[in-house]
Write an enzyme that holds these catalytic residues in place. Structure first.
Site, short mmCIF file in Angstrom:
data_model
loop_
_atom_site.label_atom_id
_atom_site.label_comp_id
_atom_site.label_asym_id
_atom_site.label_seq_id
_atom_site.Cartn_x
_atom_site.Cartn_y
_atom_site.Cartn_z
N ASP A 118 0.85 -1.19 0.00
CA ASP A 118 0.00 0.00 0.00
C ASP A 118 0.89 1.24 0.00
O ASP A 118 1.69 1.44 0.93
CB ASP A 118 -0.91 -0.01 1.22
N HIS B 55 -3.35 14.11 0.89
CA HIS B 55 -3.64 13.26 2.06
C HIS B 55 -2.46 13.28 3.02
O HIS B 55 -2.64 13.46 4.24
CB HIS B 55 -3.92 11.83 1.59
N ARG C 117 2.10 16.45 13.00
CA ARG C 117 3.31 17.28 13.05
C ARG C 117 3.01 18.63 12.42
O ARG C 117 3.44 18.91 11.29
CB ARG C 117 4.46 16.60 12.29
N GLU D 281 -10.59 4.19 3.80
CA GLU D 281 -9.65 4.93 2.95
C GLU D 281 -10.02 4.69 1.49
O GLU D 281 -10.13 3.54 1.06
CB GLU D 281 -8.20 4.53 3.22
N GLU E 282 -9.25 4.39 -2.12
CA GLU E 282 -8.04 4.10 -2.88
C GLU E 282 -8.35 3.38 -4.19
O GLU E 282 -9.43 2.82 -4.38
CB GLU E 282 -7.08 3.21 -2.06
N ASP F 171 -8.93 0.56 2.27
CA ASP F 171 -7.96 0.12 3.27
C ASP F 171 -8.48 0.53 4.65
O ASP F 171 -8.08 1.53 5.22
CB ASP F 171 -6.60 0.75 2.99
N ARG G 180 -7.69 3.95 13.55
CA ARG G 180 -6.77 5.06 13.79
C ARG G 180 -6.20 5.06 15.21
O ARG G 180 -5.04 5.45 15.42
CB ARG G 180 -7.47 6.39 13.52
N GLN H 82 -3.64 2.30 15.40
CA GLN H 82 -2.51 2.72 14.58
C GLN H 82 -1.63 3.75 15.30
O GLN H 82 -0.40 3.68 15.23
CB GLN H 82 -3.02 3.30 13.26
N LYS I 111 -4.29 -2.13 10.25
CA LYS I 111 -4.67 -2.21 8.84
C LYS I 111 -4.68 -3.65 8.31
O LYS I 111 -4.82 -3.85 7.10
CB LYS I 111 -3.72 -1.37 8.00
N THR J 243 -9.15 -5.55 4.12
CA THR J 243 -8.96 -4.61 3.01
C THR J 243 -9.92 -5.05 1.92
O THR J 243 -9.84 -6.17 1.43
CB THR J 243 -7.51 -4.65 2.48
N THR K 169 -4.63 6.47 0.16
CA THR K 169 -5.81 7.32 0.15
C THR K 169 -5.68 8.42 -0.89
O THR K 169 -4.68 9.15 -0.92
CB THR K 169 -6.02 7.96 1.53
N GLU L 7 -9.31 12.87 7.70
CA GLU L 7 -9.15 14.18 7.07
C GLU L 7 -10.42 15.02 7.17
O GLU L 7 -10.37 16.20 7.56
CB GLU L 7 -8.79 14.02 5.60
#
Length: 433
Positions: free
Chosen positions: A132, A139, A148, A204, A206, A238, A242, A245, A258, A262, A364, A378
């Site tokens: 992936d 994204h 960050r 996600e 994709e 996917d 969160r 993760q 993850k 899928t 994504t 998002e």
């Protein structure tokens, strides 16, 4: 390149293929694997309108013959995928001729048709490996801003197509329910983790490429030849936990967050079918030029593909109230920072060997505006700003009973509409250990 199979004026004797807005006109001809009604065996078919053409039956009737057609009599597409673009193109041309209105094909092929609604569909290939990627800079930037704010993109993002190896065993076909995963979760400020069902389950949006011919271990695929190793594209969801993760991903990246499921759409759209929607691929001024193994002159002319993407949410309450699914966002694959050929070239540059049926996902796909986010992380800015649905429900992340549908299509002047069908998954309550 374009040929007569792309002619937007072509009509099929399968009347449903000529309907406005049809995903599977004669210009598409995607491949899948199905089981006929009241049968236990699996066979390869081609979607045409609302029907599926049984290729084993067509070969058995003597309509088609040859090496490629024998590979299409198997119960998965792997052997056919391994044959390469020349054979794929020849089969596409023969199928197009046989399904065209006014030709002799109707008399021979009509007995090989059945309604898609009457068949069962499964994964179209045996997927040995699954990677992936992280190809959408939009994204990557918005997720990075949540983690960050001072430096959203990591230093390597503009130099290489970042990816992780996924879990091929948990790739499932559209329609397979997804159980909410359990795992270790560390709350903000906690000194140790707890254990329980994910409370921040996400989708996600994709695409994914199925590999055709592979490459030998230790040999890289040159970028100029990379797309010769791609059989076609499908939709991919996917699913991501969160909160699991966030605790596990450092320092080695996603794992249990993850690997629980899928989802992929059942029909594979060939690169040849997408030819009319090729478009230029470019980098923003000032960004570094890709290293030579990731750069090739033709990318500037046709490295990207104009594929529109959308995601819809249908909650349990919306269904009970008789309301339609809600469109959450739309985006376009042409906005990806890294293109398909670069994914293949980078995956193999170390000598990694790809095999027919391997899956390479795009990551994504989000667009430039915040409304084009390809996941709830998002769209809700990490759960801080919930989405309000027309019936007053709110969603920060997915709840049990929610159904997520992904869609993709190409549409524009001078070309036939090419659709991907849908990729659907419903969230079940956690089963727990």
């Amino acid at each position: 390149m374009r040929n007569d199979t792309h002619d937007p004026g072509l009509q099929s004797w399968v009347s449903s293929a000529n309907a406005a807005g049809c995903d599977f006109p004669i210009q598409n001809l995607p491949f899948g694997v199905f089981s006929p009604p009241a049968a236990a065996d699996w066979r390869i078919g081609v979607a045409i309108g609302s029907a599926v053409l049984d290729l084993r039956a067509a070969v058995g009737r003597g309509v088609f013959s040859g090496l490629a057609w024998q590979a299409l009599c198997e119960d998965s597409l792997n052997a056919y995928m391994a044959l390469g673009p020349a054979q794929w193109s020849q089969v596409r041309a023969e199928l197009s001729q046989g399904l065209r209105a006014g030709g002799a094909g109707q008399r021979h092929l009509e007995p090989c048709l059945m309604a898609q609604a009457a068949v069962r569909l499964r994964l179209p290939a045996r997927i040995g490996d699954y990677s992936d990627f992280f190809t959408s800079i939009h994204h990557a930037t918005r997720v990075g801003q949540l983690l960050r704010p001072e430096s959203p993109l990591l230093p390597n993002y503009k130099w290489l197509p970042i990816a992780y190896h996924g879990r091929a065993s948990s790739v499932v076909v559209s329609g397979t329910p997804v159980a909410r995963p359990c795992g270790q979760i560390a709350s903000r400020g906690a000194t140790e983790p707890g254990f329980g069902p994910s409370q921040r389950l996400d989708y996600e949006l994709e695409l994914a490429a199925y590999v055709g011919p592979g490459n030998a271990l230790g040999s890289a695929v040159p970028i100029a030849q990379a797309e010769q190793h791609v059989f076609g594209l499908c939709l991919l969801n996917d699913w991501s936990a969160r909160d699991i993760q966030a605790w596990e991903y450092q320092p080695l990246g996603p794992f249990l967050a993850k690997s629980f499921a899928t989802s992929v759409s059942p029909w594979i759209v060939s690169l040849e079918a997408l030819e009319p929607y090729r478009c230029p691929w470019s980098r923003p001024t000032g960004d570094p030029r890709p290293l030579p193994y990731l750069d090739e002159p033709s990318l500037a002319e046709r490295g990207a593909i104009d594929i529109r993407l959308g995601v819809w949410l249908h909650t349990r309450r919306l269904r009970e109230e008789g309301r339609a699914a809600v469109l959450l966002s739309q985006s376009n694959y042409r906005d990806a920072y890294w293109c398909l050929a670069q994914m293949v070239a980078h995956q193999t540059v170390s000598g990694c060997n790809l095999c027919p049926g391997d899956l390479l996902a795009t990551g994504t796909q989000s667009g430039p505006s915040r409304e084009e986010g390809g996941c709830l992380l998002e769209l809700t800015q990490g759960g801080k700003h919930p989405i309000v649905l027309p019936n007053g429900e709110e969603r920060r992340f997915l709840e049990d009973g929610d159904q997520v549908t992904l869609g993709a299509w190409c549409e524009g002047p001078g070309a036939a509409r090419i659709g991907f069908g849908s990729c659907v998954g419903s969230v079940l309550a956690a089963r727990g250990p």
